[in-house]
Design a protein around this motif. Structure first.
Motif, mmCIF file in Angstrom:
data_model
loop_
_atom_site.group_PDB
_atom_site.id
_atom_site.type_symbol
_atom_site.label_atom_id
_atom_site.label_comp_id
_atom_site.label_asym_id
_atom_site.label_seq_id
_atom_site.Cartn_x
_atom_site.Cartn_y
_atom_site.Cartn_z
ATOM 1 N N VAL A 1 0.669 -1.017 -0.026
ATOM 2 C CA VAL A 1 -0.045 0.020 0.122
ATOM 3 C C VAL A 1 0.890 1.055 0.133
ATOM 4 C CG1 VAL A 1 -0.210 0.190 2.592
ATOM 5 C CG2 VAL A 1 -2.127 1.174 1.189
ATOM 6 N N ARG A 2 0.491 2.322 -0.808
ATOM 7 C CA ARG A 2 1.192 3.595 -0.543
ATOM 8 C C ARG A 2 0.345 4.435 0.262
ATOM 9 N NH1 ARG A 2 2.952 5.459 -6.671
ATOM 10 N NH2 ARG A 2 3.406 7.054 -5.479
ATOM 11 N N GLY A 3 1.078 5.371 0.751
ATOM 12 C CA GLY A 3 0.668 6.259 1.952
ATOM 13 C C GLY A 3 1.615 7.077 2.483
ATOM 14 N N GLU A 4 1.302 7.256 3.966
ATOM 15 C CA GLU A 4 2.210 7.755 4.832
ATOM 16 C C GLU A 4 2.354 7.019 6.129
ATOM 17 O OE1 GLU A 4 0.886 11.782 5.447
ATOM 18 O OE2 GLU A 4 1.224 12.374 3.275
ATOM 19 N N ALA A 5 3.363 7.322 7.003
ATOM 20 C CA ALA A 5 3.457 6.825 8.083
ATOM 21 C C ALA A 5 4.289 7.756 9.042
ATOM 22 C CB ALA A 5 4.156 5.437 7.975
ATOM 23 N N VAL A 6 4.292 7.660 10.351
ATOM 24 C CA VAL A 6 4.814 8.497 11.286
ATOM 25 C C VAL A 6 5.902 7.364 12.164
ATOM 26 C CG1 VAL A 6 4.282 9.853 13.357
ATOM 27 C CG2 VAL A 6 2.854 9.960 11.327
ATOM 28 N N VAL A 7 7.031 7.969 12.396
ATOM 29 C CA VAL A 7 7.938 7.182 13.148
ATOM 30 C C VAL A 7 7.704 7.504 14.765
ATOM 31 C CG1 VAL A 7 10.349 7.104 14.034
ATOM 32 C CG2 VAL A 7 9.810 7.691 11.588
ATOM 33 N N THR A 8 7.316 6.392 15.387
ATOM 34 C CA THR A 8 7.394 6.362 16.905
ATOM 35 C C THR A 8 8.486 6.104 17.731
ATOM 36 O OG1 THR A 8 6.231 4.419 17.016
ATOM 37 C CG2 THR A 8 4.683 6.025 16.310
ATOM 38 N N GLU A 9 8.177 6.176 19.195
ATOM 39 C CA GLU A 9 9.550 5.882 20.020
ATOM 40 C C GLU A 9 9.617 4.330 19.864
ATOM 41 O OE1 GLU A 9 11.261 7.249 22.254
ATOM 42 O OE2 GLU A 9 10.406 9.375 22.112
ATOM 43 N N THR A 10 8.595 3.535 19.438
ATOM 44 C CA THR A 10 8.660 2.081 19.547
ATOM 45 C C THR A 10 8.442 1.393 18.047
ATOM 46 O OG1 THR A 10 6.232 1.744 20.054
ATOM 47 C CG2 THR A 10 7.996 1.911 21.818
ATOM 48 N N GLY A 11 8.374 2.514 17.103
ATOM 49 C CA GLY A 11 8.181 1.743 15.791
ATOM 50 C C GLY A 11 7.419 2.617 14.822
ATOM 51 N N LEU A 12 6.530 2.200 14.074
ATOM 52 C CA LEU A 12 5.670 2.921 13.067
ATOM 53 C C LEU A 12 4.139 2.749 13.281
ATOM 54 C CD1 LEU A 12 7.896 1.937 9.731
ATOM 55 C CD2 LEU A 12 7.749 4.307 10.814
ATOM 56 N N GLU A 13 3.691 3.884 12.871
ATOM 57 C CA GLU A 13 2.117 4.090 12.852
ATOM 58 C C GLU A 13 1.922 4.733 11.735
ATOM 59 O OE1 GLU A 13 0.288 5.712 16.677
ATOM 60 O OE2 GLU A 13 1.100 4.100 17.643
ATOM 61 N N GLY A 14 0.488 4.921 11.408
ATOM 62 C CA GLY A 14 -0.321 5.523 10.216
ATOM 63 C C GLY A 14 -0.699 4.743 9.376
ATOM 64 N N GLY A 15 -1.633 5.448 8.302
ATOM 65 C CA GLY A 15 -2.491 4.903 7.466
ATOM 66 C C GLY A 15 -1.708 3.764 6.696
ATOM 67 N N ALA A 16 -0.611 3.924 6.177
ATOM 68 C CA ALA A 16 0.135 2.930 5.365
ATOM 69 C C ALA A 16 0.256 1.736 6.269
ATOM 70 C CB ALA A 16 1.384 3.508 4.787
ATOM 71 N N ILE A 17 0.880 2.068 7.473
ATOM 72 C CA ILE A 17 1.102 0.609 8.309
ATOM 73 C C ILE A 17 -0.184 0.026 8.732
ATOM 74 C CG2 ILE A 17 2.065 0.141 10.619
ATOM 75 C CD1 ILE A 17 4.194 1.347 8.497
ATOM 76 N N TYR A 18 -1.253 1.026 9.184
ATOM 77 C CA TYR A 18 -2.378 0.214 9.396
ATOM 78 C C TYR A 18 -3.014 -0.598 8.304
ATOM 79 C CZ TYR A 18 -2.695 3.839 12.907
ATOM 80 O OH TYR A 18 -2.186 4.676 13.918
ATOM 81 N N ALA A 19 -2.829 -0.347 7.209
ATOM 82 C CA ALA A 19 -3.494 -1.179 5.803
ATOM 83 C C ALA A 19 -2.603 -2.460 5.715
ATOM 84 C CB ALA A 19 -3.061 -0.244 4.515
ATOM 85 N N VAL A 20 -1.791 -2.713 6.277
ATOM 86 C CA VAL A 20 -0.867 -3.937 6.316
ATOM 87 C C VAL A 20 -0.779 -4.687 7.528
ATOM 88 C CG1 VAL A 20 0.513 -3.218 4.062
ATOM 89 C CG2 VAL A 20 1.585 -3.028 6.466
#
Length: 402
Positions: A227-246
């Motif tokens: 999936v294409r989209g965006e993500a946000v770096v967090t203290e523990t990993g990644l979040e955001g729409g592209a991450i949620y989709a997979v």
């Protein structure tokens, strides 16, 4: 004891939609809600601009529900995204389709729509009882609720359960109903987080510099899911729409032994063109400037690439281009249910008939996230909750000849 023809347990989107349909048909409806006010998760979802549904064609829309698409299709075909938009406009909240295809109310808020909806329900005679925590059934088959004033027993002609899944339990849906239904012979699959962030073992340097920074215009792959989209770096990993989709494939891969995300940091540029740019860059450029000027990577994207490199720089432009197009990040875990946007698991479809009635408990219907389905963010979650709420109300109407 309270006697009411139809009891709906749960004042979220699925329950309120069923109450609207049934009360419009002339039924006396009482909605029982555990929390002090209704639709708390609905309001939470609206904090970023309430995403009601999605504007894509129905066949592709249905594909977003994966293995549950076939069971959800009748409900979604009977109350489509276009129907949802017309419904919202009927409540005085016209909608628009954003550039991503997502549908929002023009007010971009959940609260005006909810207020109008509750006024509509009150006008149709729906009774809302808050601070009523469902405890199951008593020996006489009556619904039992714990309230601040003591237990209340309810003897309805039909019951709809719309208690939600198990994500964001502080908003009211904690999955506690699963034990009550299992005791009545209903198969309930264990809950798992869905649409959640992933955990990655960042280096201390990367975490300190980039936690909270977005990664824009990327593509994320896990197995066959991309999936294409965006993500946000967090203290523990990644979040955001592209991450949620997979996140579903990530969750299943972890259960099978291990999961790796591959991040395409330049999805608009193919590998050959990217390698040519890197090869043509002046030899005097530092590696940081090579990534910034020739590859066009933001500082955060370059940081992700360095994390994937593990300290070893690719030998040539071609190898570097391939790494930029598929930077591997080992996933060590996922966010838990307390922070997941939604949950997988719930009532098995074999336990539900075509009218959304529980086979082992005649006269009891279910809707929304209690059922075992999952979908990505983008309007698919709310659409299915509303559509199954209407479908279950139709089942109750058929049973009671309304």
């Amino acid at each position: 004891m309270v006697s009411t023809p139809i009891a709906i347990i749960g004042a979220g989107p699925a329950g309120l939609m069923a109450a609207e349909v049934l009360s419009a048909a002339g039924a006396a409806v009482s909605v029982f809600e555990r929390m002090p006010s209704p639709a708390r998760k609905f309001l939470m979802a609206g904090r970023g601009g309430l995403n009601l549904t999605h504007g894509e064609a129905l066949p592709r829309f249905l594909s977003r529900y994966g293995a549950a698409a076939g069971r959800l299709e009748p409900a979604l075909a009977a109350f489509t995204p276009d129907d949802l938009r017309a419904w919202a406009e009927g409540l005085g909240e016209p909608t628009f389709v954003g550039t991503s295809g997502r549908v929002f109310p023009r007010s971009f808020k959940a609260s005006p729509l909810l207020r109008a909806w509750l006024r509509c329900l009150a006008g149709q005679g729906v009774m809302l009882h808050t601070r009523h925590h469902w405890q199951g059934w008593d020996g006489a088959g009556r619904l039992r609720f714990a309230t601040p004033d003591g237990d209340v027993m309810v003897a309805p002609a039909a019951t709809l359960l719309a208690l939600g899944g198990a994500s964001w339990p502080r908003l009211g849906a904690d999955g506690g109903w699963a034990a009550l239904l299992r005791a009545r012979g209903v198969e309930v699959h264990d809950f798992r987080p869905a649409n959640m962030g992933v955990k990655i073992a960042w280096s201390e340097l990367f975490r300190a510099r980039f936690a909270g920074v977005p990664l824009k215009r990327i593509a994320v792959t896990c197995g066959s899911a991309q999936v294409r989209g965006e993500a946000v770096v967090t203290e523990t990993g990644l979040e955001g729409g592209a991450i949620y989709a997979v996140s579903g494939p990530v969750r299943e891969a972890l259960a099978a032994g291990g999961a790796t995300l591959h991040i395409d940091l330049r999805p608009d540029l193919d590998t050959t063109a990217l390698a040519a740019r890197l090869a043509a860059a002046p030899a005097k450029l530092s590696f940081a400037n090579l990534l910034r000027k020739a590859a066009g990577l933001s500082p955060a994207a370059a940081g992700v690439l360095r994390e994937a490199m593990g300290g070893t720089r690719p030998a040539d432009a071609g190898a570097l281009a391939r790494l930029i197009k598929a930077a591997p990040l080992a996933v060590t875990g996922t966010g838990d249910l307390s922070r997941a946007i939604s949950s997988a698991g719930g009532i098995a479809w074999d336990a539900v008939d075509a009218d959304f009635q529980l086979r082992p408990v005649p006269g009891v219907f279910v809707a929304g996230e209690m059922l075992d389905w999952e979908a990505p963010t983008g309007g698919y979650l709310l659409q299915a909750c509303l559509s199954t709420g209407r479908a279950a109300a139709g089942g109750i109407r058929a049973r009671l000849s309304l």
